[in-house]
Design a protein around this motif. Structure first.
Motif, PDB file in Angstrom:
ATOM      1  N   UNK A  26       0.819  -1.212   0.000  1.00  0.00           N
ATOM      2  CA  UNK A  26       0.000   0.000   0.000  1.00  0.00           C
ATOM      3  C   UNK A  26       0.854   1.264   0.000  1.00  0.00           C
ATOM      4  N   UNK A  27       1.851   1.334   0.864  1.00  0.00           N
ATOM      5  CA  UNK A  27       2.647   2.560   0.995  1.00  0.00           C
ATOM      6  C   UNK A  27       3.426   2.878  -0.273  1.00  0.00           C
ATOM      7  N   UNK A  28       3.984   1.866  -0.910  1.00  0.00           N
ATOM      8  CA  UNK A  28       4.717   2.097  -2.143  1.00  0.00           C
ATOM      9  C   UNK A  28       3.783   2.565  -3.263  1.00  0.00           C
ATOM     10  N   UNK A  29       2.578   2.028  -3.294  1.00  0.00           N
ATOM     11  CA  UNK A  29       1.631   2.425  -4.327  1.00  0.00           C
ATOM     12  C   UNK A  29       1.159   3.856  -4.113  1.00  0.00           C
ATOM     13  N   UNK A  60      -9.421  -2.949   2.172  1.00  0.00           N
ATOM     14  CA  UNK A  60      -8.009  -2.851   1.744  1.00  0.00           C
ATOM     15  C   UNK A  60      -7.800  -3.120   0.247  1.00  0.00           C
ATOM     16  N   UNK A  61      -8.499  -4.101  -0.305  1.00  0.00           N
ATOM     17  CA  UNK A  61      -8.313  -4.401  -1.725  1.00  0.00           C
ATOM     18  C   UNK A  61      -8.861  -3.278  -2.602  1.00  0.00           C
ATOM     19  N   UNK A  62      -9.974  -2.686  -2.185  1.00  0.00           N
ATOM     20  CA  UNK A  62     -10.543  -1.570  -2.936  1.00  0.00           C
ATOM     21  C   UNK A  62      -9.609  -0.365  -2.924  1.00  0.00           C
ATOM     22  N   UNK A  63      -8.912  -0.181  -1.814  1.00  0.00           N
ATOM     23  CA  UNK A  63      -7.918   0.895  -1.749  1.00  0.00           C
ATOM     24  C   UNK A  63      -6.822   0.678  -2.789  1.00  0.00           C
ATOM     25  N   UNK A  64      -6.332  -0.560  -2.893  1.00  0.00           N
ATOM     26  CA  UNK A  64      -5.282  -0.868  -3.858  1.00  0.00           C
ATOM     27  C   UNK A  64      -5.785  -0.696  -5.292  1.00  0.00           C
ATOM     28  N   UNK A  65      -7.013  -1.122  -5.558  1.00  0.00           N
ATOM     29  CA  UNK A  65      -7.584  -0.955  -6.894  1.00  0.00           C
ATOM     30  C   UNK A  65      -7.671   0.526  -7.255  1.00  0.00           C
ATOM     31  N   UNK A  66      -8.166   1.324  -6.327  1.00  0.00           N
ATOM     32  CA  UNK A  66      -8.293   2.771  -6.538  1.00  0.00           C
ATOM     33  C   UNK A  66      -6.928   3.374  -6.848  1.00  0.00           C
ATOM     34  N   UNK A  67      -5.930   2.968  -6.102  1.00  0.00           N
ATOM     35  CA  UNK A  67      -4.578   3.484  -6.304  1.00  0.00           C
ATOM     36  C   UNK A  67      -3.985   3.027  -7.636  1.00  0.00           C
ATOM     37  N   UNK A  68      -4.278   1.805  -8.049  1.00  0.00           N
ATOM     38  CA  UNK A  68      -3.652   1.264  -9.251  1.00  0.00           C
ATOM     39  C   UNK A  68      -4.052   2.042 -10.501  1.00  0.00           C
ATOM     40  N   UNK A  69      -5.321   2.444 -10.605  1.00  0.00           N
ATOM     41  CA  UNK A  69      -5.740   3.221 -11.774  1.00  0.00           C
ATOM     42  C   UNK A  69      -5.081   4.593 -11.777  1.00  0.00           C
ATOM     43  N   UNK A  70      -4.875   5.152 -10.604  1.00  0.00           N
ATOM     44  CA  UNK A  70      -4.200   6.452 -10.511  1.00  0.00           C
ATOM     45  C   UNK A  70      -2.700   6.328 -10.754  1.00  0.00           C
ATOM     46  N   UNK A  71      -2.131   5.184 -10.428  1.00  0.00           N
ATOM     47  CA  UNK A  71      -0.731   4.944 -10.778  1.00  0.00           C
ATOM     48  C   UNK A  71      -0.576   4.870 -12.297  1.00  0.00           C
ATOM     49  N   UNK A  72      -1.532   4.223 -12.970  1.00  0.00           N
ATOM     50  CA  UNK A  72      -1.508   4.169 -14.431  1.00  0.00           C
ATOM     51  C   UNK A  72      -1.624   5.574 -15.015  1.00  0.00           C
TER      52      UNK A  72
END
Length: 210
Positions: free
Chosen positions: A24-27, A47-59
């Motif tokens: 989470x912190x690295x993302x 927690x998984x929804x947080x990672x999903x939300x972050x992944x689209x913003x990382x893209x």
């Protein structure tokens, strides 16, 4: 960093696919979030929804960095559609664990979606397919998935809640490349082309607009 794909659609548009392999912190660090974004993230409890939300913003962050545009702010309009505060690019975001996707365009609204074929589509196909689409798809999960992702992409592109996936979005054969589709609203028809990308059993579908 888990960038799977970064590709130009044309001179005005690019898209990216991100796979979550960080904690989470690295993302969070990868996405270059502002305080307003962090507030929205805190409202997501799973927690998984947080990672999903972050992944689209990382893209999205990766796309904008490739355009030498690193300092950006994401807001949402009254319909919940995300946009950049300075309107320098039109954007669209999507996620489906463990992937996040994003697309940008310099001048035109765009849409993107990512989906994996699932039997749940059999249970809801009557809600988003018209009669000709249902006859084409039957119980083929890949076709159903592409139909769903095309319609979701155009729904995001249009950005207004009153659009019906079944009644207002018509999609041609899901086996065509590109997939041809149209939005029919208020006696007006707007035609679209959409590209598909298959990766790790997930379909990424996005609008192809010059």
């Amino acid at each position: 960093m888990a960038l799977v794909k970064l590709e130009k659609v044309n001179q005005n548009s690019s898209w990216a696919l991100w796979k979550i392999d960080e904690d989470f912190n690295h993302l969070v660090q990868q996405t270059r979030l502002h305080s307003d974004d962090l507030s929205e993230l805190e409202d997501i409890h799973h927690p998984r929804k947080k990672l999903e939300w972050l992944s689209s913003r990382a893209a999205l962050s990766t796309l904008l960095q490739a355009e030498n545009y690193a300092d950006f702010r994401i807001w949402k309009d009254e319909k919940g559609k995300p946009y950049l505060l300075d309107n320098s690019y039109h954007i669209s975001l999507a996620n489906s664990f463990p992937y996040g996707a994003a697309i940008i365009h310099r001048h035109q609204p765009v849409g993107i979606d990512i989906e994996k074929p699932s039997t749940k589509l059999l249970r809801v196909k009557h809600k988003f397919l018209n009669s000709s689409e249902a006859e084409e798809a039957l119980d083929n999960l890949d076709k159903l998935c592409i139909y769903w992702a095309v319609k979701e992409s155009l729904y995001k592109l249009y950005g207004r809640k009153q659009l019906s996936l079944k009644q207002n979005i018509k999609v041609g054969s899901p086996t065509n490349r590109p997939v041809l589709a149209s939005i029919l609203l208020e006696d007006q028809t707007t035609e679209f082309r959409l590209d598909t990308f298959l990766w790790d059993e997930f379909y990424v579908v996005f609008s192809h607009i010059d």
